[in-house]
Design a protein around this motif. Structure first.
Motif, mmCIF file in Angstrom:
data_model
loop_
_atom_site.group_PDB
_atom_site.id
_atom_site.type_symbol
_atom_site.label_atom_id
_atom_site.label_comp_id
_atom_site.label_asym_id
_atom_site.label_seq_id
_atom_site.Cartn_x
_atom_site.Cartn_y
_atom_site.Cartn_z
ATOM 1 N N GLU A 322 0.844 -1.195 0.000
ATOM 2 C CA GLU A 322 0.000 0.000 0.000
ATOM 3 C C GLU A 322 0.880 1.246 0.000
ATOM 4 O OE1 GLU A 322 -3.467 2.224 2.688
ATOM 5 O OE2 GLU A 322 -3.013 0.097 3.002
ATOM 6 N N ARG A 323 0.507 2.210 -0.842
ATOM 7 C CA ARG A 323 1.222 3.492 -0.917
ATOM 8 C C ARG A 323 0.213 4.634 -0.867
ATOM 9 N NH1 ARG A 323 4.093 4.570 -6.063
ATOM 10 N NH2 ARG A 323 2.229 3.631 -6.949
ATOM 11 N N ASN A 324 0.543 5.640 -0.093
ATOM 12 C CA ASN A 324 -0.210 6.896 -0.078
ATOM 13 C C ASN A 324 0.806 8.028 -0.181
ATOM 14 O OD1 ASN A 324 -3.195 6.171 0.783
ATOM 15 N ND2 ASN A 324 -1.841 4.912 2.044
ATOM 16 N N TYR A 325 0.642 8.905 -1.193
ATOM 17 C CA TYR A 325 1.666 9.928 -1.370
ATOM 18 C C TYR A 325 1.127 11.125 -2.145
ATOM 19 C CZ TYR A 325 2.225 7.617 -5.957
ATOM 20 O OH TYR A 325 2.018 7.076 -7.199
ATOM 21 N N ARG A 349 -2.139 10.516 -4.445
ATOM 22 C CA ARG A 349 -2.236 9.210 -5.090
ATOM 23 C C ARG A 349 -2.225 8.091 -4.059
ATOM 24 N NH1 ARG A 349 1.934 10.424 -10.123
ATOM 25 N NH2 ARG A 349 0.424 11.530 -11.411
ATOM 26 N N ARG A 350 -2.910 7.024 -4.426
ATOM 27 C CA ARG A 350 -2.963 5.853 -3.553
ATOM 28 C C ARG A 350 -3.067 4.601 -4.406
ATOM 29 N NH1 ARG A 350 -7.058 2.669 -0.906
ATOM 30 N NH2 ARG A 350 -6.335 1.955 1.151
ATOM 31 N N ASP A 416 -8.309 14.182 -0.088
ATOM 32 C CA ASP A 416 -8.999 12.894 -0.093
ATOM 33 C C ASP A 416 -9.432 12.590 -1.526
ATOM 34 O OD1 ASP A 416 -11.512 14.214 -0.658
ATOM 35 O OD2 ASP A 416 -11.649 14.687 1.476
#
Length: 720
Positions: A322-325, A349-350, A416
């Motif tokens: 999982e990536r959130n950036y 982005r996610r 969001d």
């Protein structure tokens, strides 16, 4: 009831000291022999010369698991293989995989393109972003891989789909994890360095009866020479081995790595080169520097030996990434000299990726027609799910290139994924494959390796923004052949031919223009030599190759919005390497690569960011491929306790854009190491970029990431 094996009055262990004493007495006495008639004679002294014990070679690897589906001697593999052992990694303080891979010829680190972050690699002129493996099984999540749990890293070069399926154009990167050895001990590492770098690691293992376990731990908290950059990283990698019986083992390993950092591609390009600004200059926002990754990988492997000739290994891997950036990308430059500005864009982005792979490998070693023969065959089944979302921020202003004034994020910051999204897609893919590979020994001097693999690769994509869907199904045969000539135990010469394929959904993305396209096809021709010097202490390798993509994707000349398979790309190259001991106290690792990578045929046009002209890609050099590159690393043990060493990392200039108007300059970086070794501890100091050279590790059309300036780290390792 007591075990009858342990009720002897004189256990074997108790007899050993007595036996040693009697042996010593016998050796002290004059040797005597008795004849049948009872006469005695004194024998002449016989001198027995024992071979000296061999200490492990620190930089030279003898075997690899990446060239086949079993452990093979590197000299028997008809293909170029580079192995970066943990001793070289430790000597250089190469804490990230990309730092360890700098020791591999023909491999360069790239800046992530588009939505990609994490390790981004170019191998022999072709992207290897999805060609990462762990213990021979696909592990292609996007994150910054750490070496805290790695025993060695192997790179197999050239088209290799027979072993690894889709992709594998320039080769593959396979990490070998540390596993339980049955020993008991613990090693703790503590590093402090420039820019408030702090790192703690632990490697502990133990064993009890048929169970052995090992735990690798990492915590890192560091700043950076880049302003507003910092990283926190946590890693856990426990592993267990259960010995069911003499021929059966079950291995379980887990990897958890989480990281909080900053999305930073460096400085903008200006007039075709990185802007002439201090390397710490940051162009992002003072807040909302989001870059979080969470990686979890679980692996269960069952290995069983039916008899001395026949064995099987079944591996199941589950991966969750999982990536959130928040991205920070540069746009067009407004050239006004000292008052020049660069446009910026920002997006939230996610992505969430889930993998499940099952791999079964059989190895049958049995002479055939009186000749040694190793037959390898098996299957692979895999499922991958990939969910990607992106939402652009609004109102992002341009910024001065030479005098940037940083502010907080714009009022239009995307926080969001409500409202209108730029991208919202879900892709799933399935792999079904079977392979057979045979190594046949024609004579003690000649070996043949031949085989093929059949892949069925299916992908489906749902585009939630365009309310559209695409699917693609491809089937592919991937043959491979090689011939090895070994006139003696120190020489090995080979010729190999290998193939690979790149389906449209290789990186889990489809579009209207690619959904109807069959895979791109690649082939690798290679001639090489492997030679052992100084009694096998030092190995020399060399290879000449041509790697070509015969039907690359390119624009349709009748409709630029469509894509066809009518392009061509090739890399002609030469590689050379040395690894091992030059002298008993002198260890060396040296690599060099010459690469001539060119897009030899293309209909695609692109606009240069410097000239503003539209140019054809045909005849252009491939991006991020230096013509010359290499590394020399030496380690000298002045005494058993003191070690000094160092080396040079070199790359010639290379293009960062596809129309060859933007260049990353050549560089040579000089590093050094001094270490003091004791039985229970080591102290090591690494100095990076001794000459404080300004250089750029990677780049793309509009940005370049500077390399580390003069800096140092001190490491204390404690061992029990």
């Amino acid at each position: 009831m007591p075990n009858p094996k342990t009720t002897n009055k004189w256990p074997l262990g108790a007899l050993l000291p007595l036996g040693a004493a009697l042996s010593g007495m016998a050796m002290a006495a004059e040797p005597v022999a008795a004849y049948p008639d009872g006469t005695e004679t004194v024998l002449e002294d016989v001198k027995v010369k024992a071979a000296p014990s061999q200490k492990p070679n620190r930089f030279k690897a003898e075997t690899s698991t990446t060239g086949g589906k079993t452990e093979m001697a590197i000299r028997d593999i008809p293909q170029s293989v580079s192995v970066v052992k943990k001793e070289l990694i430790q000597s250089q303080n190469a804490f990230n995989l990309r730092d360890a891979l700098k020791n591999v010829s023909g491999l360069t680190i790239a800046a992530g393109e588009g939505a990609r972050t994490g390790d981004s690699i170019t191998l022999r002129g072709f992207s290897a972003n999805s060609d990462n493996y762990l213990d021979g099984v696909k592990e292609n999540g996007q994150y910054n891989r750490d070496t805290f749990f790695i025993e060695k890293t192997e790179v197999l070069k050239g088209a290799s789909s027979i072993l690894f399926g889709r992709g594998a154009t320039g080769g593959v990167i396979n990490q070998t994890a540390k596993k339980p050895t049955g020993k008991t001990g613990v090693t703790g590492g503590f590093t402090y360095g420039s820019y408030d770098f702090k790192r703690t690691t632990m490697d502990a293992e133990s064993a009890y009866q048929n169970l052995s376990a090992r735990l690798n731990f990492l915590f890192q908290d560091n700043g950076s020479f880049r302003d507003y950059n910092d990283t926190q990283r946590l890693g856990l990698a426990p592993s267990f081995r259960v010995k069911v019986d003499d021929g059966t083992n079950v291995d379980l390993s887990l990897l958890h790595q989480e990281e909080q950092g900053v999305f930073d591609y460096g400085v903008p390009m200006y007039r075709g080169k990185p802007a002439d600004v201090p390397v710490n200059t940051y162009y992002g926002f003072t807040d909302n520097r989001l870059m979080d990754t969470d990686t979890n990988v679980a692996t269960v492997a069952l290995s069983h030996r039916f008899n001395a000739d026949f064995s099987v290994k079944n591996t199941v891997r589950v991966g969750a990434y999982e990536r959130n950036y928040l991205t920070h990308l540069f746009g067009a430059v407004t050239d006004k000299g000292a008052a020049s500005t660069v446009a910026r864009s920002q997006a939230l982005r996610r992505n969430v990726q889930d993998n499940v792979y099952n791999q079964t490998d059989f190895v049958y070693k049995k002479p055939l027609l009186g000749f040694n023969n190793t037959l390898m065959f098996g299957s692979e089944f895999g499922w991958e799910n990939y969910d990607f979302k992106s939402k652009n921020s609004t109102g992002v202003s341009s910024i001065s290139i030479f005098n940037p004034v940083l502010t907080a994020s714009s009022t239009g910051l995307a926080t969001d994924f409500s409202g209108i999204l730029t991208t919202d897609r879900y892709t799933k893919a399935q792999t079904y494959a079977g392979y057979v590979l045979d190594q046949f020994e024609i004579s003690p001097e000649w070996k043949v390796l031949v085989g093929t693999r059949y892949d069925q690769f299916d992908a489906q994509q749902l585009d939630r923004v365009a309310t559209d869907s695409f699917s693609r199904s491809d089937s592919q045969w991937s043959p491979r052949s090689g011939l090895v000539w070994q006139p003696d135990k120190v020489q090995s010469y080979y010729f190999s031919y290998g193939t690979s394929f790149n389906p449209s959904a290789e990186s889990l993305s489809l579009s209207e223009s690619t959904a109807n396209l069959p895979p791109e096809q690649n082939r690798n021709f290679e001639i090489g030599a492997k030679y052992d010097l100084f009694g096998g202490r030092l190995s020399a390798t060399a290879a000449v190759f041509r790697l070509e993509k015969t039907n690359a994707r390119t624009a349709d000349p009748n409709d630029s919005n469509l894509t066809i398979l009518a392009g061509e790309q090739r890399t002609d190259g030469f590689e050379f390497g040395l690894a091992g001991e030059v002298l008993p106290r002198w260890d060396m690792s040296m690599t060099y690569a010459y690469l001539d990578a060119e897009i030899s045929k293309s209909n695609t046009m692109a606009t240069g960011t410097v000239s503003g002209l539209s140019k054809s890609l045909q005849g252009m050099n491939a991006t991020n491929v230096p013509e010359h590159s290499g590394v020399v690393w030496n380690s000298f043990h002045i005494t058993p306790e003191w070690e000094v060493g160092g080396g040079v990392f070199y790359a010639s200039d290379r293009y960062a854009d596809n129309v060859n108007e933007v260049t990353l300059p050549a560089y040579a970086r000089l590093d050094a190491v001094v270490a003091y070794h004791q039985k229970h501890y080591d102290v090591q100091m690494n100095v990076f970029n001794l000459a404080d050279t300004v250089y750029y590790e990677s780049g793309q059309t509009r940005s370049a990431l500077p390399g580390v300036p003069l800096s140092a780290q001190v490491t204390l390792n404690v061992k029990y």
